[in-house]
Design a protein around this motif. Sequence first.
Motif, PDB file in Angstrom:
ATOM      1  N   ASP A   1       0.596  -1.166   0.222  1.00 55.18           N
ATOM      2  CA  ASP A   1       0.281   0.321   0.031  1.00 55.18           C
ATOM      3  C   ASP A   1       0.576   1.595   0.433  1.00 55.18           C
ATOM      4  OD1 ASP A   1      -1.876   1.739  -0.051  1.00 55.18           O
ATOM      5  OD2 ASP A   1      -2.028   1.819   2.369  1.00 55.18           O
ATOM      6  N   ILE A   2       0.940   1.820  -1.377  1.00 53.49           N
ATOM      7  CA  ILE A   2       2.269   2.656  -1.332  1.00 53.49           C
ATOM      8  C   ILE A   2       1.539   4.231  -1.647  1.00 53.49           C
ATOM      9  CG2 ILE A   2       4.288   1.299  -2.320  1.00 53.49           C
ATOM     10  CD1 ILE A   2       3.511   2.438  -5.177  1.00 53.49           C
ATOM     11  N   TYR A   3       0.304   4.204  -1.542  1.00 55.20           N
ATOM     12  CA  TYR A   3      -0.347   5.351  -1.691  1.00 55.20           C
ATOM     13  C   TYR A   3      -1.325   5.564  -0.711  1.00 55.20           C
ATOM     14  CZ  TYR A   3      -0.415   3.806  -6.350  1.00 55.20           C
ATOM     15  OH  TYR A   3       0.276   3.445  -7.012  1.00 55.20           O
ATOM     16  N   SER A   4      -0.651   5.377   0.603  1.00 55.18           N
ATOM     17  CA  SER A   4      -1.725   6.000   2.543  1.00 55.18           C
ATOM     18  C   SER A   4      -1.270   6.427   2.540  1.00 55.18           C
ATOM     19  CB  SER A   4      -2.406   4.380   2.818  1.00 55.18           C
ATOM     20  OG  SER A   4      -1.015   4.020   3.482  1.00 55.18           O
ATOM     21  N   ARG A   5      -0.035   6.142   2.436  1.00 50.34           N
ATOM     22  CA  ARG A   5       1.274   6.930   3.226  1.00 50.34           C
ATOM     23  C   ARG A   5       2.900   7.082   2.367  1.00 50.34           C
ATOM     24  NH1 ARG A   5      -0.508   4.207   7.542  1.00 50.34           N
ATOM     25  NH2 ARG A   5      -1.453   5.748   9.697  1.00 50.34           N
ATOM     26  N   ARG A   6       2.951   8.638   2.819  1.00 57.55           N
ATOM     27  CA  ARG A   6       4.440   8.660   1.889  1.00 57.55           C
ATOM     28  C   ARG A   6       5.470   7.922   2.551  1.00 57.55           C
ATOM     29  NH1 ARG A   6       3.322  14.533   1.105  1.00 57.55           N
ATOM     30  NH2 ARG A   6       3.872  14.057   3.610  1.00 57.55           N
ATOM     31  N   PRO A   7       6.641   7.734   2.056  1.00 60.21           N
ATOM     32  CA  PRO A   7       7.344   7.070   2.922  1.00 60.21           C
ATOM     33  C   PRO A   7       8.006   7.554   4.123  1.00 60.21           C
ATOM     34  CG  PRO A   7       8.008   6.062   0.719  1.00 60.21           C
ATOM     35  CD  PRO A   7       6.874   7.268   1.126  1.00 60.21           C
ATOM     36  N   ALA A   8       7.977   9.070   4.127  1.00 63.31           N
ATOM     37  CA  ALA A   8       8.669  10.224   5.549  1.00 63.31           C
ATOM     38  C   ALA A   8       7.611   9.410   6.493  1.00 63.31           C
ATOM     39  CB  ALA A   8       8.666  11.389   4.569  1.00 63.31           C
ATOM     40  N   GLU A   9       6.346   9.663   6.120  1.00 63.91           N
ATOM     41  CA  GLU A   9       5.688   8.989   6.929  1.00 63.91           C
ATOM     42  C   GLU A   9       5.576   8.003   7.924  1.00 63.91           C
ATOM     43  OE1 GLU A   9       1.188  11.125   5.916  1.00 63.91           O
ATOM     44  OE2 GLU A   9       2.581  10.018   4.072  1.00 63.91           O
ATOM     45  N   TYR A  10       6.373   7.365   7.671  1.00 58.61           N
ATOM     46  CA  TYR A  10       6.007   6.333   7.744  1.00 58.61           C
ATOM     47  C   TYR A  10       7.894   6.336   9.226  1.00 58.61           C
ATOM     48  CZ  TYR A  10       2.951   2.576   4.652  1.00 58.61           C
ATOM     49  OH  TYR A  10       2.254   2.704   4.711  1.00 58.61           O
TER      50      TYR A  10
ATOM     51  N   ALA B   1       7.875   8.980  10.694  1.00 58.61           N
ATOM     52  CA  ALA B   1       7.252  10.142  11.889  1.00 58.61           C
ATOM     53  C   ALA B   1       6.603   9.406  12.648  1.00 58.61           C
ATOM     54  CB  ALA B   1       6.686  10.548  11.285  1.00 58.61           C
ATOM     55  N   LEU B   2       6.631   7.742  12.339  1.00 56.57           N
ATOM     56  CA  LEU B   2       5.434   7.226  13.364  1.00 56.57           C
ATOM     57  C   LEU B   2       6.425   6.262  13.423  1.00 56.57           C
ATOM     58  CD1 LEU B   2       2.674   5.991  10.496  1.00 56.57           C
ATOM     59  CD2 LEU B   2       2.190   6.754  12.910  1.00 56.57           C
ATOM     60  N   GLY B   3       8.235   5.798  13.881  1.00 57.26           N
ATOM     61  CA  GLY B   3       8.530   5.370  14.559  1.00 57.26           C
ATOM     62  C   GLY B   3       9.560   3.891  13.640  1.00 57.26           C
ATOM     63  N   PHE B   4       9.212   4.041  12.145  1.00 60.24           N
ATOM     64  CA  PHE B   4      10.344   3.453  11.186  1.00 60.24           C
ATOM     65  C   PHE B   4      11.175   3.957  10.965  1.00 60.24           C
ATOM     66  CE2 PHE B   4       5.659   2.171  10.862  1.00 60.24           C
ATOM     67  CZ  PHE B   4       5.819   0.449  10.595  1.00 60.24           C
ATOM     68  N   ASP B   5      12.086   2.874  11.096  1.00 64.74           N
ATOM     69  CA  ASP B   5      13.768   3.551  10.182  1.00 64.74           C
ATOM     70  C   ASP B   5      14.132   3.256   9.268  1.00 64.74           C
ATOM     71  OD1 ASP B   5      15.390   3.595  13.069  1.00 64.74           O
ATOM     72  OD2 ASP B   5      14.530   1.955  13.097  1.00 64.74           O
ATOM     73  N   ASP B   6      13.043   3.394   8.073  1.00 68.14           N
ATOM     74  CA  ASP B   6      13.241   2.667   6.359  1.00 68.14           C
ATOM     75  C   ASP B   6      11.600   1.920   6.230  1.00 68.14           C
ATOM     76  OD1 ASP B   6      14.001   3.820   3.650  1.00 68.14           O
ATOM     77  OD2 ASP B   6      16.096   2.590   4.982  1.00 68.14           O
ATOM     78  N   PHE B   7      11.517   2.003   5.051  1.00 67.88           N
ATOM     79  CA  PHE B   7      10.084   1.817   4.162  1.00 67.88           C
ATOM     80  C   PHE B   7      11.047   1.279   2.660  1.00 67.88           C
ATOM     81  CE2 PHE B   7       8.025   2.414   0.894  1.00 67.88           C
ATOM     82  CZ  PHE B   7       6.183   2.146   0.998  1.00 67.88           C
ATOM     83  N   VAL B   8      10.427  -0.470   2.720  1.00 72.02           N
ATOM     84  CA  VAL B   8      10.082  -0.790   1.245  1.00 72.02           C
ATOM     85  C   VAL B   8       9.170  -1.330   1.022  1.00 72.02           C
ATOM     86  CG1 VAL B   8      10.992  -3.172   0.775  1.00 72.02           C
ATOM     87  CG2 VAL B   8      12.359  -1.863   2.479  1.00 72.02           C
ATOM     88  N   SER B   9       8.672  -1.021  -0.907  1.00 69.31           N
ATOM     89  CA  SER B   9       7.632  -1.472  -1.100  1.00 69.31           C
ATOM     90  C   SER B   9       7.635  -3.123  -1.802  1.00 69.31           C
ATOM     91  CB  SER B   9       7.338  -0.723  -1.879  1.00 69.31           C
ATOM     92  OG  SER B   9       8.312  -0.584  -2.725  1.00 69.31           O
TER      93      SER B   9
END
Length: 142
Positions: free
Chosen positions: A96-105, A107-115
């Motif tokens: 689900d790459i449309y509900s949040r941008r990687p930068a939002e993850y 801000a939520l406490g994640f260190d990174d994002f992989v689609s």
Amino acid sequence: MASALSEESDRTLKVLHVDDDPMNLRVVQEILGAYGHLAVMAASGPEALSRLSTERFDLMLLDIHMPGMTGLEVVEALRARAGAERDTPVIALTADIYSRRPAEYLALGFDDFVSKPILVTDLMSAIRRHTTPAHVKLARTG
């Protein structure tokens, strides 16, 4: 693939991979194994938090959309803990790459994002960003 790892690090990583889809667990286990890393699988958020209480992991790969306890709830519970496991780097995995941008993850406490679908190069780049000696040193002193 293993030769690419040996050029960058001779350290085997212990990675907790959390996903409710058995096929996703298997694919990531194969990828990590090809690079000489150990994938420990958990099929739910509560199982992941339980494992984090008793085992040390270099990194966690966390699916966002899971029944019962979402990846967002897992990372929130992890970051609220008092133990050393709260500092485990967590990479969000989601289709689900449309509900949040990687930068939002982030801000939520994640260190990174992989689609998803996961590209091996993207996954391994994200893992390297959070497990290299320079990153570990910054995390301890920063």
